[in-house]
Design a protein around this motif. Structure first.
Motif, PDB file in Angstrom:
ATOM      1  N   SER A   2      26.873  38.959  44.252  1.00  0.00           N
ATOM      2  CA  SER A   2      26.016  39.482  45.315  1.00  0.00           C
ATOM      3  C   SER A   2      25.263  38.391  46.052  1.00  0.00           C
ATOM      4  O   SER A   2      24.992  38.497  47.241  1.00  0.00           O
ATOM      5  CB  SER A   2      25.009  40.488  44.729  1.00  0.00           C
ATOM      6  OG  SER A   2      25.662  41.644  44.251  1.00  0.00           O
ATOM      7  N   ASP A   3      24.890  37.324  45.349  1.00  0.00           N
ATOM      8  CA  ASP A   3      24.060  36.292  45.958  1.00  0.00           C
ATOM      9  C   ASP A   3      24.855  35.239  46.726  1.00  0.00           C
ATOM     10  O   ASP A   3      24.263  34.343  47.326  1.00  0.00           O
ATOM     11  CB  ASP A   3      23.212  35.599  44.887  1.00  0.00           C
ATOM     12  CG  ASP A   3      22.193  36.543  44.270  1.00  0.00           C
ATOM     13  OD1 ASP A   3      21.406  37.128  45.036  1.00  0.00           O
ATOM     14  OD2 ASP A   3      22.203  36.708  43.034  1.00  0.00           O
TER      15      ASP A   3
ATOM     16  N   HIS B  66      27.843  43.011  51.109  1.00  0.00           N
ATOM     17  CA  HIS B  66      27.602  41.732  50.436  1.00  0.00           C
ATOM     18  C   HIS B  66      27.224  41.933  48.969  1.00  0.00           C
ATOM     19  O   HIS B  66      27.273  40.986  48.183  1.00  0.00           O
ATOM     20  CB  HIS B  66      26.486  40.955  51.133  1.00  0.00           C
ATOM     21  CG  HIS B  66      26.912  40.301  52.418  1.00  0.00           C
ATOM     22  ND1 HIS B  66      28.034  39.530  52.521  1.00  0.00           N
ATOM     23  CD2 HIS B  66      26.349  40.302  53.651  1.00  0.00           C
ATOM     24  CE1 HIS B  66      28.154  39.078  53.748  1.00  0.00           C
ATOM     25  NE2 HIS B  66      27.147  39.545  54.463  1.00  0.00           N
ATOM     26  N   LEU B  67      26.829  43.154  48.600  1.00  0.00           N
ATOM     27  CA  LEU B  67      26.417  43.433  47.228  1.00  0.00           C
ATOM     28  C   LEU B  67      27.638  43.814  46.391  1.00  0.00           C
ATOM     29  O   LEU B  67      28.276  44.826  46.642  1.00  0.00           O
ATOM     30  CB  LEU B  67      25.380  44.560  47.200  1.00  0.00           C
ATOM     31  CG  LEU B  67      24.064  44.271  47.934  1.00  0.00           C
ATOM     32  CD1 LEU B  67      23.158  45.480  47.877  1.00  0.00           C
ATOM     33  CD2 LEU B  67      23.363  43.046  47.351  1.00  0.00           C
TER      34      LEU B  67
ATOM     35  N   ASP C 122      27.629  44.059  42.863  1.00  0.00           N
ATOM     36  CA  ASP C 122      27.284  44.750  41.630  1.00  0.00           C
ATOM     37  C   ASP C 122      26.699  46.122  41.943  1.00  0.00           C
ATOM     38  O   ASP C 122      25.801  46.243  42.778  1.00  0.00           O
ATOM     39  CB  ASP C 122      26.271  43.903  40.846  1.00  0.00           C
ATOM     40  CG  ASP C 122      25.974  44.491  39.490  1.00  0.00           C
ATOM     41  OD1 ASP C 122      26.740  44.230  38.549  1.00  0.00           O
ATOM     42  OD2 ASP C 122      24.974  45.232  39.379  1.00  0.00           O
TER      43      ASP C 122
ATOM     44  N   ASP D 202      23.012  46.356  41.743  1.00  0.00           N
ATOM     45  CA  ASP D 202      22.338  45.767  42.905  1.00  0.00           C
ATOM     46  C   ASP D 202      22.305  46.747  44.072  1.00  0.00           C
ATOM     47  O   ASP D 202      21.306  46.852  44.784  1.00  0.00           O
ATOM     48  CB  ASP D 202      23.044  44.483  43.348  1.00  0.00           C
ATOM     49  CG  ASP D 202      22.797  43.316  42.402  1.00  0.00           C
ATOM     50  OD1 ASP D 202      21.834  43.393  41.620  1.00  0.00           O
ATOM     51  OD2 ASP D 202      23.569  42.344  42.446  1.00  0.00           O
ATOM     52  N   ARG D 203      23.403  47.464  44.270  1.00  0.00           N
ATOM     53  CA  ARG D 203      23.447  48.439  45.375  1.00  0.00           C
ATOM     54  C   ARG D 203      22.430  49.555  45.146  1.00  0.00           C
ATOM     55  O   ARG D 203      21.725  49.974  46.073  1.00  0.00           O
ATOM     56  CB  ARG D 203      24.869  49.001  45.514  1.00  0.00           C
ATOM     57  CG  ARG D 203      25.881  47.984  46.015  1.00  0.00           C
ATOM     58  CD  ARG D 203      27.196  48.633  46.384  1.00  0.00           C
ATOM     59  NE  ARG D 203      28.026  48.949  45.236  1.00  0.00           N
ATOM     60  CZ  ARG D 203      28.925  48.134  44.690  1.00  0.00           C
ATOM     61  NH1 ARG D 203      29.105  46.916  45.183  1.00  0.00           N
ATOM     62  NH2 ARG D 203      29.662  48.511  43.653  1.00  0.00           N
TER      63      ARG D 203
END
Length: 274
Positions: free
Chosen positions: A27-28, A146-147, A149, A152-153
């Motif tokens: 994600s990063d 872009h995320l 995981d 993370d979403r």
């Protein structure tokens, strides 16, 4: 610079994916993908004039029809939508996880006579950096992908939900990854990426990665790794985040009017049906 001339990047202007670019699924990663050389060329891909003509007043009209005024643009990028909305009279706050993008957005705002209120913020900790409640949040430009995981979403959507007023709305878009995964890539380049001198095509696609390559007139190439979110999966995430009413558009048209859109736009509302 001629198209076949070798482009030499400085050390801080080179994207690095290691030996296996398709193994990078984090994600990063987007923070290091938006290097200065790529950000400086991003507006060539969009072509602001053509983009404004293609989408028209869609977002302005959606927000005004629902009486919204304060807007948080959580994926401001180079500032296209923030500036369009600010010029239309909305109170806009522009956030992005890329400092390079925010700097470019601020410069673009000044060129258009708009002083943007910018905040460098990670969506997963949005309310730590962005304060107050908003009538609307927009997350556009295929940015949510872009995320990589799922946690993370879900965290990001929970932060969006918390940053909205009780009757707030979220507008979030995505590529039509269903079409890409099921039928292969094709694009009309009619609405989102309107620059006719730039190509944007996937060089690898599977259920967990869509790696796009962007080729510019000077011969330079840049890449973005994105997660290919399916439409109904995104709608399910929005419901599970607490949004009560959902409406999806295909290339700014009502669902079903465009059989094979390049992009979907989801409108999610917090407020219950009365």
């Amino acid at each position: 610079m001629t198209p076949n001339k070798t482009v030499v990047f400085q050390p801080d202007e080179r994207q690095d994916y290691g030996d296996d670019p398709t193994a990078v699924r984090e994600s990063d990663k987007y923070v290091s993908e938006y290097i200065r050389g790529f950000v400086d060329k991003w507006d060539e891909l969009i072509d602001w004039k053509s983009r404004a003509e293609s989408e028209g007043r869609f977002f302005i009209d959606v927000l005004k029809a629902r009486g919204k005024h304060s807007v948080l643009d959580v994926a401001a990028g180079t500032g296209f939508h923030s500036i369009q909305l600010a010029k239309a009279g909305f109170d806009v706050t522009s956030a992005d996880g890329s400092a390079e993008m925010l700097a470019k957005a601020f410069d673009n705002g000044r060129e258009h006579g708009v002083v943007l209120k910018t905040v460098h913020a990670d969506w997963r900790k949005l309310n730590k950096d962005v304060h107050g409640k908003f009538d609307a949040i927009i997350c556009l430009g295929n940015s949510f992908t872009h995320l990589f995981d799922e946690h993370d979403r879900r965290r990001a959507l929970a932060e969006f939900y918390a940053a909205l007023k009780h009757d707030g709305i979220l507008i979030i878009d995505q590529r039509n990854y269903d079409g890409i995964l099921d039928n292969g890539f094709s694009t009309k380049h009619k609405y989102y990426y309107c620059g006719d001198q730039v190509t944007a095509e996937p060089v690898h696609v599977d259920e967990g990665l869509a790696r796009f390559e962007y080729t510019f007139p000077d011969g330079s190439k840049h890449n973005l790794n994105m997660f290919p979110l399916r439409k109904n999966y995104v709608r399910d995430l929005l419901r599970e985040a607490g949004f009560q009413k959902l409406h999806s558009y295909g290339d700014f048209m009502e669902e079903g009017e465009e059989s094979d859109p390049d992009f979907f736009v989801h409108l999610a509302e917090k407020e219950y049906d009365r």
